[in-house]
Design a protein around this motif. Structure first.
Motif, PDB file in Angstrom:
ATOM      1  N   GLN A   1       0.872  -1.270  -0.052  1.00 13.95           N
ATOM      2  CA  GLN A   1      -0.041  -0.029   0.006  1.00 13.95           C
ATOM      3  C   GLN A   1       0.819   1.250  -0.081  1.00 13.95           C
ATOM      4  OE1 GLN A   1      -0.883   0.203   4.962  1.00 13.95           O
ATOM      5  NE2 GLN A   1      -2.619  -0.575   3.540  1.00 13.95           N
ATOM      6  N   GLY A   2       0.400   2.310  -0.692  1.00 13.03           N
ATOM      7  CA  GLY A   2       1.143   3.536  -0.812  1.00 13.03           C
ATOM      8  C   GLY A   2       2.036   3.693  -1.967  1.00 13.03           C
ATOM      9  N   MET A   3       2.123   2.387  -2.725  1.00 11.14           N
ATOM     10  CA  MET A   3       3.001   2.406  -3.946  1.00 11.14           C
ATOM     11  C   MET A   3       2.021   2.369  -5.023  1.00 11.14           C
ATOM     12  SD  MET A   3       5.951  -0.422  -2.668  1.00 11.14           S
ATOM     13  CE  MET A   3       7.036  -0.112  -4.117  1.00 11.14           C
ATOM     14  N   ALA A   4       2.471   2.605  -5.993  1.00 10.03           N
ATOM     15  CA  ALA A   4       1.627   2.787  -7.463  1.00 10.03           C
ATOM     16  C   ALA A   4       1.176   1.302  -7.666  1.00 10.03           C
ATOM     17  CB  ALA A   4       2.505   3.094  -8.597  1.00 10.03           C
ATOM     18  N   SER A   5      -0.441   1.341  -8.090  1.00  8.97           N
ATOM     19  CA  SER A   5      -0.922   0.146  -8.456  1.00  8.97           C
ATOM     20  C   SER A   5      -0.544  -0.160  -9.925  1.00  8.97           C
ATOM     21  CB  SER A   5      -2.596   0.364  -8.519  1.00  8.97           C
ATOM     22  OG  SER A   5      -3.033   0.455  -7.101  1.00  8.97           O
ATOM     23  N   ALA A   6      -0.584  -1.730 -10.132  1.00 14.45           N
ATOM     24  CA  ALA A   6      -0.245  -2.273 -11.401  1.00 14.45           C
ATOM     25  C   ALA A   6       1.068  -1.453 -12.112  1.00 14.45           C
ATOM     26  CB  ALA A   6      -1.291  -1.977 -12.440  1.00 14.45           C
ATOM     27  N   PRO A   7       2.066  -1.357 -11.355  1.00 13.20           N
ATOM     28  CA  PRO A   7       3.510  -0.448 -11.978  1.00 13.20           C
ATOM     29  C   PRO A   7       4.056  -1.225 -13.007  1.00 13.20           C
ATOM     30  CG  PRO A   7       3.981  -1.724  -9.995  1.00 13.20           C
ATOM     31  CD  PRO A   7       2.509  -1.698  -9.976  1.00 13.20           C
TER      32      PRO A   7
ATOM     33  N   THR B   1      -0.444 -13.874 -22.606  1.00 13.59           N
ATOM     34  CA  THR B   1       0.564 -13.082 -21.752  1.00 13.59           C
ATOM     35  C   THR B   1      -0.585 -13.116 -20.434  1.00 13.59           C
ATOM     36  OG1 THR B   1       1.755 -11.865 -23.489  1.00 13.59           O
ATOM     37  CG2 THR B   1       1.815 -11.002 -21.380  1.00 13.59           C
ATOM     38  N   PHE B   2       0.036 -13.425 -19.210  1.00 12.12           N
ATOM     39  CA  PHE B   2      -0.327 -13.230 -17.978  1.00 12.12           C
ATOM     40  C   PHE B   2       0.451 -12.349 -17.204  1.00 12.12           C
ATOM     41  CE2 PHE B   2      -1.554 -18.098 -17.826  1.00 12.12           C
ATOM     42  CZ  PHE B   2      -2.351 -17.788 -19.205  1.00 12.12           C
ATOM     43  N   HIS B   3      -0.190 -11.707 -16.113  1.00 13.79           N
ATOM     44  CA  HIS B   3       0.620 -10.946 -15.246  1.00 13.79           C
ATOM     45  C   HIS B   3      -0.286 -10.457 -14.008  1.00 13.79           C
ATOM     46  CE1 HIS B   3       3.362  -7.743 -14.011  1.00 13.79           C
ATOM     47  NE2 HIS B   3       2.173  -6.763 -14.119  1.00 13.79           N
ATOM     48  N   ALA B   4       0.659 -10.326 -12.964  1.00 11.09           N
ATOM     49  CA  ALA B   4      -0.002  -9.756 -11.768  1.00 11.09           C
ATOM     50  C   ALA B   4       0.854  -8.905 -10.913  1.00 11.09           C
ATOM     51  CB  ALA B   4      -0.416 -11.056 -10.663  1.00 11.09           C
ATOM     52  N   ALA B   5       0.686  -7.706 -10.619  1.00 11.39           N
ATOM     53  CA  ALA B   5       1.558  -7.250  -9.531  1.00 11.39           C
ATOM     54  C   ALA B   5       0.629  -5.964  -9.388  1.00 11.39           C
ATOM     55  CB  ALA B   5       2.880  -6.696 -10.211  1.00 11.39           C
ATOM     56  N   ARG B   6       0.079  -6.281  -7.904  1.00 10.32           N
ATOM     57  CA  ARG B   6      -0.803  -4.914  -7.364  1.00 10.32           C
ATOM     58  C   ARG B   6      -1.708  -4.385  -8.353  1.00 10.32           C
ATOM     59  NH1 ARG B   6      -1.259   0.563  -4.504  1.00 10.32           N
ATOM     60  NH2 ARG B   6      -2.354  -0.234  -2.566  1.00 10.32           N
ATOM     61  N   ILE B   7      -2.709  -5.244  -8.978  1.00  5.73           N
ATOM     62  CA  ILE B   7      -3.885  -4.968  -9.735  1.00  5.73           C
ATOM     63  C   ILE B   7      -4.967  -5.224  -8.681  1.00  5.73           C
ATOM     64  CG2 ILE B   7      -5.393  -5.708 -11.760  1.00  5.73           C
ATOM     65  CD1 ILE B   7      -2.607  -6.819 -13.012  1.00  5.73           C
ATOM     66  N   PRO B   8      -5.311  -4.401  -7.788  1.00  4.08           N
ATOM     67  CA  PRO B   8      -6.246  -4.468  -6.803  1.00  4.08           C
ATOM     68  C   PRO B   8      -7.821  -4.267  -7.167  1.00  4.08           C
ATOM     69  CG  PRO B   8      -5.353  -2.406  -6.610  1.00  4.08           C
ATOM     70  CD  PRO B   8      -4.903  -2.881  -7.849  1.00  4.08           C
ATOM     71  N   ASP B   9      -8.111  -3.693  -8.094  1.00  2.00           N
ATOM     72  CA  ASP B   9      -9.478  -3.313  -8.467  1.00  2.00           C
ATOM     73  C   ASP B   9     -10.048  -3.746  -9.864  1.00  2.00           C
ATOM     74  OD1 ASP B   9      -9.145  -0.645 -10.200  1.00  2.00           O
ATOM     75  OD2 ASP B   9      -7.583  -0.876  -8.764  1.00  2.00           O
ATOM     76  N   VAL B  10     -11.056  -3.987  -9.829  1.00  2.12           N
ATOM     77  CA  VAL B  10     -11.826  -4.407 -11.197  1.00  2.12           C
ATOM     78  C   VAL B  10     -11.505  -3.552 -12.485  1.00  2.12           C
ATOM     79  CG1 VAL B  10     -13.847  -4.770 -12.339  1.00  2.12           C
ATOM     80  CG2 VAL B  10     -13.684  -5.637 -10.021  1.00  2.12           C
ATOM     81  N   ALA B  11     -11.641  -2.195 -11.927  1.00  2.00           N
ATOM     82  CA  ALA B  11     -11.381  -1.138 -13.064  1.00  2.00           C
ATOM     83  C   ALA B  11      -9.929  -1.439 -13.658  1.00  2.00           C
ATOM     84  CB  ALA B  11     -11.519   0.391 -12.747  1.00  2.00           C
ATOM     85  N   THR B  12      -8.839  -1.433 -12.902  1.00  2.00           N
ATOM     86  CA  THR B  12      -7.704  -1.877 -13.447  1.00  2.00           C
ATOM     87  C   THR B  12      -7.483  -3.009 -14.157  1.00  2.00           C
ATOM     88  OG1 THR B  12      -6.571  -0.608 -11.604  1.00  2.00           O
ATOM     89  CG2 THR B  12      -4.910  -1.774 -13.034  1.00  2.00           C
ATOM     90  N   ALA B  13      -8.262  -4.054 -13.754  1.00  2.12           N
ATOM     91  CA  ALA B  13      -8.161  -5.364 -14.564  1.00  2.12           C
ATOM     92  C   ALA B  13      -8.788  -4.978 -15.778  1.00  2.12           C
ATOM     93  CB  ALA B  13      -8.753  -6.291 -13.666  1.00  2.12           C
ATOM     94  N   ARG B  14      -9.830  -4.595 -16.016  1.00  2.00           N
ATOM     95  CA  ARG B  14     -10.586  -4.467 -16.955  1.00  2.00           C
ATOM     96  C   ARG B  14      -9.812  -3.666 -18.044  1.00  2.00           C
ATOM     97  NH1 ARG B  14     -15.280  -2.544 -14.772  1.00  2.00           N
ATOM     98  NH2 ARG B  14     -16.486  -4.965 -14.743  1.00  2.00           N
ATOM     99  N   HIS B  15      -9.305  -2.721 -17.620  1.00  2.00           N
ATOM    100  CA  HIS B  15      -8.186  -1.773 -18.569  1.00  2.00           C
ATOM    101  C   HIS B  15      -7.275  -2.555 -19.421  1.00  2.00           C
ATOM    102  CE1 HIS B  15      -5.551   1.054 -19.842  1.00  2.00           C
ATOM    103  NE2 HIS B  15      -4.342   0.623 -19.412  1.00  2.00           N
TER     104      HIS B  15
END
Length: 681
Positions: free
Chosen positions: A273-279, A295-309
C-alpha cells in the motif's frame, strides 16, 4: 452474453478459460506435511466457487530434496502428492475453474538447515540476502539430477489432474542460471553468452515436454527485466522472450519485472500500500505486443477497473488478482451479479505475504475467513431468530461485529464516542502511504448502511444507554488507550508523550527525540517518520534484538526508504527505565536485559510506543447484569458453535468484549474476534 471484457472466455491451447481473471501462483503456506490437504483445497475451492477462471496454485512447489521449503511449500518431489493434487483439482473443476501449479527449484532462495539438511545449490557462489544461506556451486551431476526432478514433478501434476504447470524463473534456480548477476559458472552453462545462460532452463523445459506430451499446458513465470545494473535488461528480456517462443514448447508467458533477492527489491516486484498500483502492467503489455504469445501478469492489480483496462487495452490475456482474491474470493460472481460495490477491497497491507516470509500462514488483514474456509464463512448465513444487538465502539472490531450481525438479520445499534468510525485505523491512515487502510472501515460502513444498522456517533455510551435498549447481545469494542507504564514497574513513565500524540498532531516533534518502542509495530516508525520529516534528530530504541519486528519485511521497506536520508538512528537491546525532568531537557535512564549496565541520555522529548490498555470500564459495569457474566466458552468459539454459557439466570443479555477492549493486538485479530463470535449468534 456480457460485453464486459473481463467476462469474455479465453482459449489457451485446448483449454477454454471462462473469463479473464486468475489467481497467480502464491504459497499461502497451508500445506500439512508438505501436502495440499483439506485446508489448501478449501482455500482454492472457495475462489473457484467465486468464479475465478484459473487458479494457479502453489507459490513454488519444490521438485527436489535439496530445495527444501522456505515457506511451507508443497513437496512436489513426493509421489504421495498426487492424490492430494487430485482432490484439489477435482474440487475446483466442479466449479468450472481450471487449475495449474507452479513448480520450482529454489536454488539459493532457501536454507540448508531445513528439510533433510542438504546444502542449497546454485549457479552463484553468493548467498541470497533475503535467505542468507551460502549455496554450493552446482555441479554437472546436480544439473542432470534436477532436470529429471522437474520432469518427474510435472508428470505427478499431470497425474493429479492439473490442466498445466508453470515454471518459476525469477529469483529461483532457473533464473539464477540465466541472470548474469547470479551465474558464476564456466563452460556450457556459464555466464559468457545468453545461449549458455539459457541452456539449463531450456533443457528443463524440453525434459518436461518430453514427459508430459504436447497437449499438457506449460508456461514460464519469468523476469523479463531485472531493473538492476548488470542484470537482465528490458532489451535482453525481450530477446529471452523471443527465444522462449521459438522453442515451440511454451504455451504462455507470465511476465515479472524486477528481482526478489532483498526485501526492497521484492517490494518493488510486489508493491505494498502507498505504492503505485499495477506498476509493471504496461511493461507486460509491451512483451505481449512484441512476442505475440498468451500473456499473464500480476503485480498489485487490486481493483476491477484496472483489471478491465488491462484486458480492454490489449495488455494482457489473463489478469492476476491474487491478493484481491484473498480479500474477497467472490469478485467474479459479484461482477456478474452487478455488485461491484460489494467487493471487499484489498488495501495492500500485505499482511498475507509478510506472514509467509516470517514462516507463518497467509491471512488477510481484514477478511478473517481467508485460509479458514473450513471454519469461517465468506457468506454469512441468516439467523433462525432475529435478536437485538448493541455494540459499543465503531473501530474494526465493532464494525465487523455490526456487519456480521446485520447480515444474520439482527437489529443492530452501534454507539461510538468519536464523530467518525475507524478507531486506531484513522491514526494509521494519517500516513499518506497507509491511507488505503480506511477502506477497511468504509467497506464495512457501506455494508452496514445497506442493512439498516443504526449508528450513534459523538455518543459516550453509559450502562443505562445500553440496557435501555433491552438488548439480547452486547458487544464491547471500545478499544484501548496508549499504555505508558514501563515494563513491570507498576507505574507510568513521567514526562513522556505517546506515538498517538505525534501521529494525531496533538504534540509537535521536538528537536532531539527518543522514540522508545516496546511494541515493535507501526506507530513507532510512523511517528519517527513524522518527526524526521519535521527536521528532528530521532533515536528509535527497543529492548528487542531487532527493531520493529511486528511490521515485518515488506511493510518495513517504505519506512526505511523514507528514513535513510534523515537523521534517524536505531538502537537495539536497550530498555527505558525512567525519565526525569532536568531543566529544559529530559534525562532518560537506560538499561539492558543482558546485563546490569545502565546509562543516562538527554533528550528534548521522549515518545513511548507500548501498545494499549483496554478501555473496559463499561464492560465491567455491565458484566454483573449479563447472563454469561462476560464469560466466553473457548471450546464453542473454536468449534464454531453458539455460545450457551449461563452463569447468571437473572441476566438480561449476553455480554462479550472484542478487539483491543480485551488486549492490545492487531486489526486482523479484532476482525477475527468479531467474525467468529457473531457468525453463530
Amino acid at each position: 452474453m456480457s460485453t464486459d471484457q473481463l467476462l469474455q472466455p479465453y482459449q489457451l491451447k485446448h483449454l477454454t478459460l471462462k473469463n479473464r481473471i486468475m489467481t497467480t501462483s502464491h504459497e499461502p503456506a497451508y500445506p500439512e506435511d508438505g501436502m495440499p490437504k483439506d485446508r489448501y483445497r478449501a482455500y482454492h475451492e472457495e475462489r473457484a466457487k467465486g468464479g475465478v477462471a484459473l487458479a494457479m496454485t502453489a507459490g513454488s512447489a519444490v521438485v527436489s530434496k535439496d530445495s527444501p521449503p522456505s515457506f511451507n511449500n508443497i513437496l512436489a518431489y513426493k509421489d504421495e502428492v498426487v492424490p492430494w493434487i487430485r482432490n484439489l483439482t477435482d474440487a475446483c473443476h466442479v466449479h468450472g475453474c481450471a487449475v495449474m501449479i507452479q513448480l520450482t527449484h529454489l536454488g539459493r532462495r532457501t536454507g540448508w538447515n531445513k528439510g533433510d539438511w542438504l546444502p542449497s545449490v546454485s549457479s552463484s557462489r553468493h548467498r541470497e540476502p533475503a535467505h542468507r544461506a551460502f549455496p554450493k556451486l552446482i555441479e554437472d551431476w546436480d544439473i542432470e539430477r534436477i532436470i529429471t526432478d522437474f520432469a518427474d514433478a510435472a508428470e505427478r501434476m499431470k497425474a493429479g489432474g492439473m490442466d498445466g504447470i508453470e515454471l518459476e524463473v525469477y529469483g529461483h534456480l532457473l533464473d539464477q542460471f540465466w541472470s548474469p548477476l547470479t551465474n558464476d559458472l564456466d563452460g556450457v552453462y556459464g555466464a559468457d553468452t545468453l545461449d549458455t545462460r539459457m541452456r539449463f532452463p531450456l533443457e528443463v523445459l524440453s525434459a518436461i515436454r518430453d514427459r508430459v506430451g504436447d497437449k499438457f499446458i506449460v508456461g514460464f513465470r519469468y523476469t523479463a527485466d531485472e531493473t538492476h545494473t548488470g542484470g537482465i535488461s528490458a532489451e535482453e528480456g525481450l530477446e529471452i522472450s523471443r527465444r522462449l517462443k521459438a522453442t515451440g514448447q511454451l504455451d504462455f508467458l507470465n511476465v515479472i519485472r524486477g528481482r526478489i533477492h532483498t526485501d526492497p527489491a521484492m517490494t518493488d516486484v510486489i508493491p505494498v500500500q502507498g505504492m503505485a498500483s499495477a506498476p509493471h502492467l504496461d511493461f507486460a503489455g509491451e512483451v505481449r505486443k512484441a512476442i505475440g504469445m498468451p500473456t499473464f501478469h500480476a503485480a498489485r492489480i487490486p481493483d476491477v477497473a484496472t483489471a478491465r483496462h488491462a484486458v480492454a487495452a490489449g495488455l494482457l490475456d489473463m489478469v492476476g488478482m491474487t491478493r484481491a482474491h484473498m480479500a474477497d474470493p467472490h469478485i467474479v460472481n459479484k461482477i456478474i451479479e452487478g455488485r461491484e460495490g460489494d467487493i471487499r477491497p484489498c488495501v495492500g497491507a500485505t499482511y498475507c505475504l509478510d506472514r509467509i516470509y516470517q514462516a507463518a500462514d497467509a491471512l488477510c488483514i481484514h477478511n478473517a475467513a481467508t485460509g479458514r474456509e473450513r471454519t469461517m464463512p465468506h457468506t454469512i448465513a441468516p439467523a433462525e431468530t432475529p435478536r437485538k444487538v448493541v455494540i459499543v465502539g465503531a473501530g474494526p472490531a465493532g464494525l465487523e461485529a455490526a456487519r456480521v450481525a446485520a447480515e444474520r438479520g439482527h437489529e443492530v445499534v452501534v454507539f461510538e464516542a468519536q464523530p467518525d468510525p475507524g478507531g486506531q485505523l484513522r491514526l494509521a491512515a494519517q500516513n499518506p502511504r497507509r491511507r488505503e487502510m480506511l477502506s477497511i472501515i468504509d467497506w464495512r460502513m457501506s455494508q452496514c448502511a445497506a442493512r439498516n444498522v443504526v449508528f450513534h456517533f459523538n455518543t459516550w455510551a453509559e450502562a443505562d444507554d445500553v440496557t435501555a435498549l433491552n438488548p439480547d447481545i452486547v458487544l464491547i469494542a471500545t478499544g484501548g488507550l496508549p499504555n505508558t507504564e514501563l515494563f513491570e514497574t507498576g507505574k507510568d513513565a513521567d514526562h513522556v508523550t505517546t506515538t498517538w500524540d505525534i501521529i494525531a498532531g496533538g504534540v509537535k516533534p521536538a528537536e532531539n527525540i527518543l522514540i522508545y518502542d516496546e511494541s515493535g509495530d507501526h506507530p513507532a516508525l510512523q511517528s519517527a517518520e513524522i518527526a524526521a520529516k519535521a527536521g528532528a534528530r530521532v533515536e528509535v530504541m527497543t529492548p528487542d534484538r531487532v527493531f520493529a519486528p511486528d511490521i515485518m519485511a515488506m511493510n518495513l521497506v517504505p519506512y526505511m526508504r523514507s528514513l535513510q536520508d534523515k537523521e534517524v538512528t536505531f538502537t537495539v537491546t536497550r530498555r527505558l527505565l525512567g525519565v526525569e525532568q532536568t531543566g529544559n531537557t529530559l534525562s532518560a535512564t537506560i538499561g539492558t536485559d543482558y546485563s546490569d549496565h545502565t546509562y543516562r541520555a538527554e533528550y528534548d522529548q521522549v515518545v513511548v510506543n507500548y501498545g494499549t490498555l483496554p478501555m473496559d470500564d463499561l464492560y465491567h459495569e455491565l458484566k454483573p447484569h449479563s447472563s454469561n457474566l462476560g464469560m466466553v466458552d473457548h471450546d464453542a468459539l473454536i468449534a464454531g458453535i453458539p455460545q450457551s454459557v449461563c452463569k447468571n439466570p437473572d441476566g438480561g443479555f449476553k455480554l462479550f468484549r472484542i478487539g483491543d477492549a480485551v488486549s492490545a493486538r492487531n486489526t486482523h485479530a479484532a476482525i477475527y474476534d468479531a467474525l467468529r463470535l457473531m457468525k453463530d449468534m
